[in-house]
Design a protein around this motif. Structure first.
Motif, PDB file in Angstrom:
ATOM      1  N   VAL A   5       7.998  -5.177   2.858  1.00  0.00           N
ATOM      2  CA  VAL A   5       7.157  -4.349   2.011  1.00  0.00           C
ATOM      3  C   VAL A   5       7.515  -2.885   2.283  1.00  0.00           C
ATOM      4  O   VAL A   5       7.704  -2.478   3.430  1.00  0.00           O
ATOM      5  CB  VAL A   5       5.657  -4.598   2.315  1.00  0.00           C
ATOM      6  CG1 VAL A   5       4.780  -3.621   1.562  1.00  0.00           C
ATOM      7  CG2 VAL A   5       5.297  -6.032   1.973  1.00  0.00           C
ATOM      8  N   LYS A   6       7.635  -2.101   1.216  1.00  0.00           N
ATOM      9  CA  LYS A   6       7.968  -0.683   1.334  1.00  0.00           C
ATOM     10  C   LYS A   6       6.770   0.124   0.848  1.00  0.00           C
ATOM     11  O   LYS A   6       6.271  -0.101  -0.263  1.00  0.00           O
ATOM     12  CB  LYS A   6       9.195  -0.352   0.496  1.00  0.00           C
ATOM     13  CG  LYS A   6       9.569   1.113   0.528  1.00  0.00           C
ATOM     14  CD  LYS A   6      10.769   1.388  -0.372  1.00  0.00           C
ATOM     15  CE  LYS A   6      11.046   2.866  -0.449  1.00  0.00           C
ATOM     16  NZ  LYS A   6      12.055   3.181  -1.476  1.00  0.00           N
ATOM     17  N   VAL A   7       6.296   1.069   1.676  1.00  0.00           N
ATOM     18  CA  VAL A   7       5.166   1.927   1.335  1.00  0.00           C
ATOM     19  C   VAL A   7       5.657   3.364   1.253  1.00  0.00           C
ATOM     20  O   VAL A   7       6.274   3.866   2.195  1.00  0.00           O
ATOM     21  CB  VAL A   7       4.039   1.809   2.384  1.00  0.00           C
ATOM     22  CG1 VAL A   7       2.886   2.744   2.044  1.00  0.00           C
ATOM     23  CG2 VAL A   7       3.555   0.365   2.494  1.00  0.00           C
ATOM     24  N   THR A   8       5.384   4.026   0.118  1.00  0.00           N
ATOM     25  CA  THR A   8       5.770   5.414  -0.083  1.00  0.00           C
ATOM     26  C   THR A   8       4.527   6.209  -0.470  1.00  0.00           C
ATOM     27  O   THR A   8       3.804   5.816  -1.385  1.00  0.00           O
ATOM     28  CB  THR A   8       6.818   5.547  -1.210  1.00  0.00           C
ATOM     29  OG1 THR A   8       7.925   4.694  -0.924  1.00  0.00           O
ATOM     30  CG2 THR A   8       7.291   6.975  -1.354  1.00  0.00           C
ATOM     31  N   VAL A   9       4.288   7.320   0.227  1.00  0.00           N
ATOM     32  CA  VAL A   9       3.177   8.204  -0.103  1.00  0.00           C
ATOM     33  C   VAL A   9       3.769   9.427  -0.799  1.00  0.00           C
ATOM     34  O   VAL A   9       4.594  10.140  -0.218  1.00  0.00           O
ATOM     35  CB  VAL A   9       2.390   8.624   1.157  1.00  0.00           C
ATOM     36  CG1 VAL A   9       1.197   9.491   0.772  1.00  0.00           C
ATOM     37  CG2 VAL A   9       1.940   7.399   1.936  1.00  0.00           C
TER      38      VAL A   9
END
Length: 72
Positions: A5-9
């Motif tokens: 899973v990739k999380v970008t803010v």
């Protein structure tokens, strides 16, 4: 093996989550499920009419928050 899973803010915008994810409410009820082909956007500005999901309200409200790493 599935992709992680990739999380970008985003500066001045939402949190983007790519990958398989299940979203639960505080009582453990599933409110959304996404597979690895889908992208989820979570609200950071607090103005979305579809919380916890982003509806683009940050553009209309002038939400401003730059994402910077903590100083060590």
């Amino acid at each position: 093996m599935p992709e992680p899973v990739k999380v970008t803010v985003f500066d001045d915008g939402p949190i983007e989550i790519q990958g398989p994810v299940t979203v639960y409410n505080e009582f453990g009820k599933v409110i959304a499920t996404y597979d690895e082909e889908e992208t989820l956007y979570l609200c950071r500005c607090g103005h979305s009419n579809d919380k916890p999901f982003c509806d683009g309200s940050h553009d209309d409200t002038g939400f401003c928050h730059k994402v910077r790493p903590k100083e060590e």
